[in-house]
Motif scaffolding. Structure first.
Motif, PDB file in Angstrom:
ATOM      1  N   MET A 188       0.862  -1.178   0.000  1.00  0.00           N
ATOM      2  CA  MET A 188       0.000   0.000   0.000  1.00  0.00           C
ATOM      3  C   MET A 188       0.905   1.236   0.000  1.00  0.00           C
ATOM      4  N   ASN A 189       0.630   2.176  -0.893  1.00  0.00           N
ATOM      5  CA  ASN A 189       1.446   3.386  -0.910  1.00  0.00           C
ATOM      6  C   ASN A 189       1.004   4.349   0.185  1.00  0.00           C
ATOM      7  N   SER A 190       1.831   5.353   0.453  1.00  0.00           N
ATOM      8  CA  SER A 190       1.569   6.256   1.580  1.00  0.00           C
ATOM      9  C   SER A 190       0.303   7.084   1.388  1.00  0.00           C
ATOM     10  N   VAL A 191      -0.039   7.433   0.165  1.00  0.00           N
ATOM     11  CA  VAL A 191      -1.248   8.231  -0.068  1.00  0.00           C
ATOM     12  C   VAL A 191      -2.498   7.402   0.250  1.00  0.00           C
ATOM     13  N   THR A 192      -2.505   6.144  -0.167  1.00  0.00           N
ATOM     14  CA  THR A 192      -3.641   5.278   0.139  1.00  0.00           C
ATOM     15  C   THR A 192      -3.757   5.065   1.643  1.00  0.00           C
ATOM     16  N   GLY A 193      -2.642   4.805   2.298  1.00  0.00           N
ATOM     17  CA  GLY A 193      -2.647   4.625   3.747  1.00  0.00           C
ATOM     18  C   GLY A 193      -3.123   5.865   4.480  1.00  0.00           C
ATOM     19  N   LEU A 194      -2.647   7.008   4.040  1.00  0.00           N
ATOM     20  CA  LEU A 194      -3.060   8.270   4.643  1.00  0.00           C
ATOM     21  C   LEU A 194      -4.552   8.516   4.428  1.00  0.00           C
ATOM     22  N   SER A 195      -5.042   8.222   3.252  1.00  0.00           N
ATOM     23  CA  SER A 195      -6.468   8.400   2.947  1.00  0.00           C
ATOM     24  C   SER A 195      -7.339   7.494   3.808  1.00  0.00           C
ATOM     25  N   LEU A 196      -6.932   6.243   3.944  1.00  0.00           N
ATOM     26  CA  LEU A 196      -7.684   5.317   4.793  1.00  0.00           C
ATOM     27  C   LEU A 196      -7.631   5.751   6.258  1.00  0.00           C
ATOM     28  N   GLY A 197      -6.484   6.255   6.687  1.00  0.00           N
ATOM     29  CA  GLY A 197      -6.357   6.775   8.049  1.00  0.00           C
ATOM     30  C   GLY A 197      -7.281   7.957   8.294  1.00  0.00           C
ATOM     31  N   ARG A 198      -7.368   8.853   7.300  1.00  0.00           N
ATOM     32  CA  ARG A 198      -8.280   9.996   7.403  1.00  0.00           C
ATOM     33  C   ARG A 198      -9.726   9.523   7.584  1.00  0.00           C
ATOM     34  N   ILE A 199     -10.112   8.561   6.769  1.00  0.00           N
ATOM     35  CA  ILE A 199     -11.487   8.054   6.842  1.00  0.00           C
ATOM     36  C   ILE A 199     -11.733   7.432   8.217  1.00  0.00           C
ATOM     37  N   GLY A 200     -10.784   6.657   8.723  1.00  0.00           N
ATOM     38  CA  GLY A 200     -10.938   6.038  10.036  1.00  0.00           C
ATOM     39  C   GLY A 200     -11.072   7.061  11.154  1.00  0.00           C
ATOM     40  N   ILE A 201     -10.219   8.080  11.149  1.00  0.00           N
ATOM     41  CA  ILE A 201     -10.306   9.137  12.159  1.00  0.00           C
ATOM     42  C   ILE A 201     -11.617   9.896  12.013  1.00  0.00           C
ATOM     43  N   GLY A 202     -12.031  10.117  10.780  1.00  0.00           N
ATOM     44  CA  GLY A 202     -13.286  10.822  10.535  1.00  0.00           C
ATOM     45  C   GLY A 202     -14.489  10.068  11.062  1.00  0.00           C
ATOM     46  N   VAL A 203     -14.524   8.780  10.799  1.00  0.00           N
ATOM     47  CA  VAL A 203     -15.643   7.958  11.288  1.00  0.00           C
ATOM     48  C   VAL A 203     -15.658   7.965  12.812  1.00  0.00           C
ATOM     49  N   ALA A 204     -14.492   7.809  13.425  1.00  0.00           N
ATOM     50  CA  ALA A 204     -14.415   7.842  14.894  1.00  0.00           C
ATOM     51  C   ALA A 204     -14.893   9.185  15.432  1.00  0.00           C
ATOM     52  N   SER A 205     -14.536  10.263  14.753  1.00  0.00           N
ATOM     53  CA  SER A 205     -14.940  11.604  15.198  1.00  0.00           C
ATOM     54  C   SER A 205     -16.443  11.810  15.102  1.00  0.00           C
ATOM     55  N   LEU A 206     -17.063  11.200  14.129  1.00  0.00           N
ATOM     56  CA  LEU A 206     -18.519  11.311  13.998  1.00  0.00           C
ATOM     57  C   LEU A 206     -19.253  10.427  15.000  1.00  0.00           C
ATOM     58  N   ILE A 207     -18.763   9.203  15.163  1.00  0.00           N
ATOM     59  CA  ILE A 207     -19.468   8.231  15.997  1.00  0.00           C
ATOM     60  C   ILE A 207     -19.149   8.396  17.485  1.00  0.00           C
ATOM     61  N   LYS A 208     -17.887   8.663  17.810  1.00  0.00           N
ATOM     62  CA  LYS A 208     -17.442   8.765  19.204  1.00  0.00           C
ATOM     63  C   LYS A 208     -16.665  10.070  19.421  1.00  0.00           C
ATOM     64  N   PRO A 209     -17.319  11.215  19.244  1.00  0.00           N
ATOM     65  CA  PRO A 209     -16.589  12.484  19.374  1.00  0.00           C
ATOM     66  C   PRO A 209     -15.979  12.682  20.762  1.00  0.00           C
ATOM     67  N   ASP A 210     -16.629  12.171  21.793  1.00  0.00           N
ATOM     68  CA  ASP A 210     -16.088  12.320  23.146  1.00  0.00           C
ATOM     69  C   ASP A 210     -14.764  11.583  23.299  1.00  0.00           C
ATOM     70  N   LEU A 211     -14.638  10.405  22.696  1.00  0.00           N
ATOM     71  CA  LEU A 211     -13.400   9.642  22.748  1.00  0.00           C
ATOM     72  C   LEU A 211     -12.283  10.373  22.001  1.00  0.00           C
ATOM     73  N   VAL A 212     -12.595  10.901  20.830  1.00  0.00           N
ATOM     74  CA  VAL A 212     -11.601  11.632  20.046  1.00  0.00           C
ATOM     75  C   VAL A 212     -11.183  12.894  20.795  1.00  0.00           C
ATOM     76  N   GLN A 213     -12.143  13.604  21.374  1.00  0.00           N
ATOM     77  CA  GLN A 213     -11.829  14.816  22.126  1.00  0.00           C
ATOM     78  C   GLN A 213     -10.901  14.505  23.298  1.00  0.00           C
ATOM     79  N   SER A 214     -11.193  13.469  24.040  1.00  0.00           N
ATOM     80  CA  SER A 214     -10.357  13.157  25.199  1.00  0.00           C
ATOM     81  C   SER A 214      -8.954  12.735  24.770  1.00  0.00           C
ATOM     82  N   SER A 215      -8.826  12.061  23.623  1.00  0.00           N
ATOM     83  CA  SER A 215      -7.499  11.673  23.144  1.00  0.00           C
ATOM     84  C   SER A 215      -6.700  12.881  22.672  1.00  0.00           C
TER      85      SER A 215
END
Length: 130
Positions: A1-28
């Protein structure tokens, strides 16, 4: 996997976590609030940028990587400023700065990767004879 694909997937993962569990993301991130709106906006931005980059190709993909690098650079700068102004715990702010700066580096590395072209036997033979 190239770095752009990995970075894009990471963005999506952080984004989903921020939408679903904003309190967890905020505390981290060293912050807490009863209003998750800003964290969810952040999540929407990350999902959109990650998905658009994954779906794009050519110059559009390059432009999206550059936009992502600008966003990540701004995130690194603001995290560092938050540490300097003592608005965020030092260990969390430095970690956030490092992660955002690493994302800028990953984008840069992704832009520098050249596409490998596989040659047929006939093409290799023709090149060898030239």
């Amino acid at each position: 996997m190239n770095s752009v694909t990995g970075l894009s997937l990471g963005r999506i993962g952080i984004g989903v976590a921020s939408l679903i569990k904003p309190d967890l993301v905020q505390s981290s991130m060293g912050t807490t609030t009863s209003n998750p709106l800003l964290t969810q906006w952040f999540g929407s931005r990350e999902i959109a940028l990650g998905a658009a980059t994954l779906l794009a190709s050519g110059s559009a993909r390059r432009s999206l990587v550059l936009i992502g690098m600008a966003v990540d650079g701004a995130d690194a700068a603001t995290a560092y400023q938050a540490v300097e102004k003592e608005l965020m715990p030092r260990n969390i702010g430095i970690a956030g700065t490092a992660v955002a700066a690493g994302a800028v580096l990953a984008g840069l590395l992704g832009l520098r990767v050249k596409k490998v072209v596989k040659l047929t036997r006939a093409e290799k033979k023709a090149l060898a004879q030239a």
